[in-house]
Design a protein around this motif. Sequence first.
Motif, PDB file in Angstrom:
ATOM      1  N   MET A 177      18.599  20.760  48.413  1.00  0.00           N
ATOM      2  CA  MET A 177      19.087  21.894  49.401  1.00  0.00           C
ATOM      3  C   MET A 177      18.857  23.126  48.720  1.00  0.00           C
ATOM      4  O   MET A 177      18.913  23.325  47.485  1.00  0.00           O
ATOM      5  CB  MET A 177      20.653  21.552  49.403  1.00  0.00           C
ATOM      6  N   GLN A 178      18.636  24.261  49.370  1.00  0.00           N
ATOM      7  CA  GLN A 178      18.645  25.476  49.038  1.00  0.00           C
ATOM      8  C   GLN A 178      20.038  26.287  49.329  1.00  0.00           C
ATOM      9  O   GLN A 178      20.661  26.026  50.276  1.00  0.00           O
ATOM     10  CB  GLN A 178      17.353  26.355  49.631  1.00  0.00           C
ATOM     11  N   ILE A 179      20.281  27.498  48.585  1.00  0.00           N
ATOM     12  CA  ILE A 179      21.408  28.193  48.375  1.00  0.00           C
ATOM     13  C   ILE A 179      21.115  29.174  49.666  1.00  0.00           C
ATOM     14  O   ILE A 179      19.950  29.980  49.733  1.00  0.00           O
ATOM     15  CB  ILE A 179      21.765  28.863  47.169  1.00  0.00           C
ATOM     16  N   THR A 180      22.081  29.330  50.544  1.00  0.00           N
ATOM     17  CA  THR A 180      21.988  30.312  51.612  1.00  0.00           C
ATOM     18  C   THR A 180      22.856  31.535  51.189  1.00  0.00           C
ATOM     19  O   THR A 180      22.507  32.465  51.477  1.00  0.00           O
ATOM     20  CB  THR A 180      22.567  29.865  52.991  1.00  0.00           C
ATOM     21  N   ARG A 181      24.038  31.303  50.836  1.00  0.00           N
ATOM     22  CA  ARG A 181      25.133  32.278  50.448  1.00  0.00           C
ATOM     23  C   ARG A 181      25.924  31.697  49.179  1.00  0.00           C
ATOM     24  O   ARG A 181      26.533  30.610  49.243  1.00  0.00           O
ATOM     25  CB  ARG A 181      25.976  32.467  51.509  1.00  0.00           C
ATOM     26  N   ILE A 182      26.156  32.595  48.217  1.00  0.00           N
ATOM     27  CA  ILE A 182      26.926  32.119  47.070  1.00  0.00           C
ATOM     28  C   ILE A 182      28.422  32.775  47.450  1.00  0.00           C
ATOM     29  O   ILE A 182      28.667  34.076  47.656  1.00  0.00           O
ATOM     30  CB  ILE A 182      26.452  32.678  45.883  1.00  0.00           C
ATOM     31  N   ILE A 183      29.478  32.205  47.421  1.00  0.00           N
ATOM     32  CA  ILE A 183      30.738  32.339  47.678  1.00  0.00           C
ATOM     33  C   ILE A 183      31.343  32.825  46.174  1.00  0.00           C
ATOM     34  O   ILE A 183      31.934  33.794  45.965  1.00  0.00           O
ATOM     35  CB  ILE A 183      31.802  31.484  48.108  1.00  0.00           C
ATOM     36  N   ASN A 184      31.497  31.957  45.062  1.00  0.00           N
ATOM     37  CA  ASN A 184      31.902  32.342  43.830  1.00  0.00           C
ATOM     38  C   ASN A 184      31.184  31.363  42.894  1.00  0.00           C
ATOM     39  O   ASN A 184      30.103  30.778  43.421  1.00  0.00           O
ATOM     40  CB  ASN A 184      33.340  32.299  43.874  1.00  0.00           C
ATOM     41  N   ASN A 185      31.425  31.219  41.438  1.00  0.00           N
ATOM     42  CA  ASN A 185      30.689  30.233  40.693  1.00  0.00           C
ATOM     43  C   ASN A 185      30.805  28.910  41.051  1.00  0.00           C
ATOM     44  O   ASN A 185      29.814  28.317  40.750  1.00  0.00           O
ATOM     45  CB  ASN A 185      31.318  30.550  39.258  1.00  0.00           C
ATOM     46  N   ASN A 186      31.640  28.485  41.772  1.00  0.00           N
ATOM     47  CA  ASN A 186      31.865  26.877  41.947  1.00  0.00           C
ATOM     48  C   ASN A 186      31.681  26.618  43.425  1.00  0.00           C
ATOM     49  O   ASN A 186      31.707  25.403  43.636  1.00  0.00           O
ATOM     50  CB  ASN A 186      33.439  26.707  41.619  1.00  0.00           C
ATOM     51  N   ILE A 187      31.526  27.650  44.335  1.00  0.00           N
ATOM     52  CA  ILE A 187      31.158  27.305  45.829  1.00  0.00           C
ATOM     53  C   ILE A 187      30.135  27.949  46.564  1.00  0.00           C
ATOM     54  O   ILE A 187      30.146  29.210  46.203  1.00  0.00           O
ATOM     55  CB  ILE A 187      32.476  27.664  46.664  1.00  0.00           C
ATOM     56  N   VAL A 188      29.192  27.325  47.094  1.00  0.00           N
ATOM     57  CA  VAL A 188      27.814  27.962  47.747  1.00  0.00           C
ATOM     58  C   VAL A 188      27.951  27.340  48.947  1.00  0.00           C
ATOM     59  O   VAL A 188      28.216  26.272  49.367  1.00  0.00           O
ATOM     60  CB  VAL A 188      26.803  27.648  46.760  1.00  0.00           C
ATOM     61  N   ILE A 189      27.172  27.984  49.949  1.00  0.00           N
ATOM     62  CA  ILE A 189      26.878  27.721  51.000  1.00  0.00           C
ATOM     63  C   ILE A 189      25.302  27.318  51.156  1.00  0.00           C
ATOM     64  O   ILE A 189      24.716  27.950  50.707  1.00  0.00           O
ATOM     65  CB  ILE A 189      27.039  28.644  52.462  1.00  0.00           C
ATOM     66  N   SER A 190      24.988  26.104  51.936  1.00  0.00           N
ATOM     67  CA  SER A 190      23.652  25.675  52.027  1.00  0.00           C
ATOM     68  C   SER A 190      23.327  24.875  53.223  1.00  0.00           C
ATOM     69  O   SER A 190      23.955  24.908  54.263  1.00  0.00           O
ATOM     70  CB  SER A 190      23.437  24.753  50.724  1.00  0.00           C
ATOM     71  N   GLU A 191      22.220  24.640  53.247  1.00  0.00           N
ATOM     72  CA  GLU A 191      21.645  23.859  54.553  1.00  0.00           C
ATOM     73  C   GLU A 191      21.286  22.406  54.048  1.00  0.00           C
ATOM     74  O   GLU A 191      20.403  22.282  53.254  1.00  0.00           O
ATOM     75  CB  GLU A 191      20.393  24.544  55.127  1.00  0.00           C
ATOM     76  N   ASP A 192      21.804  21.444  54.860  1.00  0.00           N
ATOM     77  CA  ASP A 192      21.431  20.152  54.598  1.00  0.00           C
ATOM     78  C   ASP A 192      19.931  19.774  55.120  1.00  0.00           C
ATOM     79  O   ASP A 192      19.205  20.462  55.806  1.00  0.00           O
ATOM     80  CB  ASP A 192      22.214  18.978  54.629  1.00  0.00           C
ATOM     81  N   ASN A 193      19.472  18.485  55.144  1.00  0.00           N
ATOM     82  CA  ASN A 193      18.092  18.300  55.611  1.00  0.00           C
ATOM     83  C   ASN A 193      18.089  18.482  57.128  1.00  0.00           C
ATOM     84  O   ASN A 193      16.733  18.348  57.878  1.00  0.00           O
ATOM     85  CB  ASN A 193      17.729  16.987  55.249  1.00  0.00           C
ATOM     86  N   SER A 194      19.109  18.338  57.759  1.00  0.00           N
ATOM     87  CA  SER A 194      19.128  18.378  59.093  1.00  0.00           C
ATOM     88  C   SER A 194      19.423  19.887  59.577  1.00  0.00           C
ATOM     89  O   SER A 194      19.969  20.004  60.916  1.00  0.00           O
ATOM     90  CB  SER A 194      20.413  17.367  59.755  1.00  0.00           C
ATOM     91  N   HIS A 195      19.406  20.771  58.836  1.00  0.00           N
ATOM     92  CA  HIS A 195      19.575  22.202  58.974  1.00  0.00           C
ATOM     93  C   HIS A 195      20.761  22.550  59.468  1.00  0.00           C
ATOM     94  O   HIS A 195      20.963  23.454  60.263  1.00  0.00           O
ATOM     95  CB  HIS A 195      18.459  22.692  60.002  1.00  0.00           C
TER      96      HIS A 195
END
Length: 48
Positions: free
Chosen positions: A1-19
Amino acid sequence: MQITRIINNNIVISEDNSHREVVLMGRGLGFRRHPGDVIDSDKVEKTY
């Protein structure tokens, strides 16, 4: 999975394999990372 947006050091938003957008939580997931970097699935503790 690739990072889409970083919220903070411990939380990120990403896309799974189903987009679908997912929120990933784990110690240090976003630390010194940039959008587009690949997430190591071993560090992910929770997925929403």
